[in-house]
Design an enzyme around this catalytic site. Structure first.
Site, PDB file in Angstrom:
ATOM      1  N   CYS A  73     -11.035  -3.669  -3.394  1.00 35.30           N
ATOM      2  CA  CYS A  73      -9.982  -4.566  -3.899  1.00 35.30           C
ATOM      3  C   CYS A  73     -10.533  -5.944  -4.256  1.00 35.30           C
ATOM      4  CB  CYS A  73      -8.832  -4.661  -2.901  1.00 35.30           C
ATOM      5  SG  CYS A  73      -7.800  -3.174  -2.978  1.00 35.30           S
TER       6      CYS A  73
ATOM      7  N   CYS B  83      -4.222   0.807  -2.293  1.00 37.27           N
ATOM      8  CA  CYS B  83      -4.102  -0.440  -1.537  1.00 37.27           C
ATOM      9  C   CYS B  83      -3.004  -1.315  -2.144  1.00 37.27           C
ATOM     10  CB  CYS B  83      -5.416  -1.222  -1.580  1.00 37.27           C
ATOM     11  SG  CYS B  83      -6.677  -0.592  -0.459  1.00 37.27           S
TER      12      CYS B  83
ATOM     13  N   CYS C  65     -10.152  -5.137   1.189  1.00 40.85           N
ATOM     14  CA  CYS C  65     -11.298  -4.232   1.271  1.00 40.85           C
ATOM     15  C   CYS C  65     -12.266  -4.503   0.114  1.00 40.85           C
ATOM     16  CB  CYS C  65     -10.824  -2.767   1.238  1.00 40.85           C
ATOM     17  SG  CYS C  65     -10.338  -2.186  -0.400  1.00 40.85           S
TER      18      CYS C  65
ATOM     19  N   TYR D 236      -5.318  12.167   1.564  1.00 40.80           N
ATOM     20  CA  TYR D 236      -5.684  10.789   1.919  1.00 40.80           C
ATOM     21  C   TYR D 236      -6.359   9.951   0.822  1.00 40.80           C
ATOM     22  CZ  TYR D 236      -4.610  11.895   6.845  1.00 40.80           C
ATOM     23  OH  TYR D 236      -3.997  12.232   8.012  1.00 40.80           O
TER      24      TYR D 236
ATOM     25  N   ASN E  85       0.849  -1.200   0.000  1.00 42.22           N
ATOM     26  CA  ASN E  85       0.000   0.000   0.000  1.00 42.22           C
ATOM     27  C   ASN E  85       0.882   1.247   0.000  1.00 42.22           C
ATOM     28  OD1 ASN E  85       0.614  -0.880   2.646  1.00 42.22           O
ATOM     29  ND2 ASN E  85      -1.063   0.296   3.555  1.00 42.22           N
TER      30      ASN E  85
ATOM     31  N   GLU F  65       0.414   5.225   0.628  1.00 43.49           N
ATOM     32  CA  GLU F  65      -0.520   6.268   1.075  1.00 43.49           C
ATOM     33  C   GLU F  65      -0.082   7.640   0.577  1.00 43.49           C
ATOM     34  OE1 GLU F  65      -0.961   5.611   5.305  1.00 43.49           O
ATOM     35  OE2 GLU F  65      -2.207   3.846   4.927  1.00 43.49           O
ATOM     36  N   ASN F  66      -0.924   8.630   0.843  1.00 41.83           N
ATOM     37  CA  ASN F  66      -0.661   9.975   0.352  1.00 41.83           C
ATOM     38  C   ASN F  66      -1.202  10.991   1.345  1.00 41.83           C
ATOM     39  OD1 ASN F  66      -1.159  12.507  -1.426  1.00 41.83           O
ATOM     40  ND2 ASN F  66       0.036  11.124  -2.735  1.00 41.83           N
TER      41      ASN F  66
ATOM     42  N   GLU G 243      -3.246  -4.427  -2.944  1.00 42.06           N
ATOM     43  CA  GLU G 243      -3.791  -5.228  -4.053  1.00 42.06           C
ATOM     44  C   GLU G 243      -3.675  -4.463  -5.355  1.00 42.06           C
ATOM     45  OE1 GLU G 243      -5.105  -4.682  -1.182  1.00 42.06           O
ATOM     46  OE2 GLU G 243      -6.072  -6.464  -0.355  1.00 42.06           O
TER      47      GLU G 243
HETATM   48  N1  THU Z   1      -5.164  -1.586   2.745  1.00 39.55           N
HETATM   49  C1  THU Z   1      -4.657  -2.368   1.761  1.00 39.55           C
HETATM   50  O1  THU Z   1      -3.592  -2.072   1.211  1.00 39.55           O
HETATM   51  N2  THU Z   1      -5.353  -3.467   1.379  1.00 39.55           N
HETATM   52  C2  THU Z   1      -6.500  -3.889   1.961  1.00 39.55           C
HETATM   53  O2  THU Z   1      -7.091  -4.848   1.527  1.00 39.55           O
HETATM   54  C3  THU Z   1      -7.032  -3.173   3.138  1.00 39.55           C
HETATM   55  C4  THU Z   1      -6.426  -1.842   3.401  1.00 39.55           C
HETATM   56  C5  THU Z   1      -4.408  -0.376   3.145  1.00 39.55           C
HETATM   57  C6  THU Z   1      -4.995   0.899   2.658  1.00 39.55           C
HETATM   58  C7  THU Z   1      -4.422   1.880   3.622  1.00 39.55           C
HETATM   59  O3  THU Z   1      -3.153   2.307   3.184  1.00 39.55           O
HETATM   60  C8  THU Z   1      -4.249   1.089   4.903  1.00 39.55           C
HETATM   61  O4  THU Z   1      -4.362  -0.280   4.530  1.00 39.55           O
HETATM   62  C9  THU Z   1      -5.292   1.411   5.967  1.00 39.55           C
HETATM   63  O5  THU Z   1      -6.563   1.355   5.415  1.00 39.55           O
END
Ligand code: THU
Length: 303
Positions: free
Chosen positions: A260, A225, A257, A220, A214, A216-217, A227
């Site tokens: 994904c 993710c 999630c 937000y 993952n 992030e930025n 995936e």
């Molecule tokens: N996240 C994922 O990378 N994959 C998932 O299936 C669930 C959530 C990440 C997104 C974000 O950077 C962090 O987990 C918290 O939500």
């Protein structure tokens, strides 16, 4: 130069002794038994394997099947004087995806090679391979293979289209390597806002492995993710389908999630295994169908 063309058949063999007797009885010449070890490494492009056979070894690099041109230059063959050292170096640098070990008895009948293979983890197999001369319309090759097939009593439901490496991968041979890739990606995730690091590793339809973390930025909603990152890596490397996935995070049970699940379903089927993992390894394996029942599919929706 014309590429070599083969008429091939591969089938499970429940009675190799009977197959051998039938082949010899039909006039096939026994060339003896060879030990072959094929080690497949995680190549950045195409496939890379070390074939050890008898006392010699060859490193073979070739393009993905869907991109292989009809030119021999799509192959690179390199004689390897010290296979153990090369294997160690390539494993350290690239990682090993799968190893196919077999004993192969070779018989020759007319222009057909008969392979009676005992493959570690897969049992016994028979392969017929008729190599066609450049000007052949393949009629003779098909006739010879059909004749041998009848003599060796190879039934329709024993025939498979997948290679040994593919069969071992379907049985989970690359799963430990996928777990390692997911862990490395998870450790490298960029998650300074949520402090929740996720790593994902995917195996595509050719056996190539891909991973993502993952990212992030500070704005937000722009975060991605793991995936999504892994799917991007698979597509950029030339993959088309997801055959197996590992999703890893240091929490009780990480599940992809909702968004994904839909992204995975673009490239995976309802039966595709999704391994839900913690840093120490797989905790639970589910199918994508279990994660995303009644998935939206644009083709189906349009009717
Ligand atoms: N996240 C994922 O990378 N994959 C998932 O299936 C669930 C959530 C990440 C997104 C974000 O950077 C962090 O987990 C918290 O939500």
């Amino acid at each position: 130069m014309q590429p070599l063309r083969n008429v091939e058949l591969k089938a499970r063999d429940h009675d190799p002794e009977a197959t051998l007797a039938a082949a010899l009885g039909h006039g096939a010449a026994d060339q003896g038994v060879l030990r072959q070890i094929d080690t497949y490494f995680a190549a950045r492009e195409g496939r890379l394997k070390l074939r050890e056979e008898g006392g010699s070894a060859t490193l073979i690099a070739y393009a993905r099947a869907d991109e292989a041109t009809a030119r021999t230059s799509a192959y690179h063959l390199v004689d390897v004087p010290d296979p153990a050292a090369l294997k160690g170096a390539l494993d350290a640098a690239l990682g090993t995806v799968v190893v196919v070990e077999k004993f192969r008895r070779l018989l020759l009948w007319q222009d057909v090679r008969i392979h009676l293979d005992a493959v570690e983890g897969l049992g016994t197999w028979v392969e017929l391979e008729a190599v066609a001369p450049a000007d052949s319309d393949l009629t003779d090759e098909h006739r010879m293979v059909a004749e041998l097939r009848a003599v060796l009593k190879i039934e329709d439901d024993e025939v498979v289209a997948t290679g040994y490496a593919g069969l071992l991968l379907e049985d989970g041979a690359a799963t430990p390597r996928l777990v390692d890739l997911a862990r490395t990606a998870m450790d490298r995730a960029y998650a300074p806002y949520s402090h929740f690091q996720v790593g994902v590793a995917l195996r595509d339809e050719t056996g190539a492995l891909h991973s993502g973390a993952n990212v992030e930025n500070g704005a937000y909603p722009q975060g991605a993710c793991a995936e999504t990152s892994a799917i991007g890596a698979l597509i950029a490397a030339g993959g088309h389908a997801i055959r197996e996935a590992v999703v890893m995070a240091d929490t009780e049970l990480i599940v992809p999630c909702g968004g994904c699940r839909q992204r995975l379903s673009e490239f995976a089927g309802a039966e595709t295994p999704i391994h839900l993992a913690g840093p120490e390894g797989i905790r639970r394996t589910v199918t994508l169908g279990e994660l995303l029942p009644l998935a939206f599919d644009l083709e189906e929706a349009r009717g």
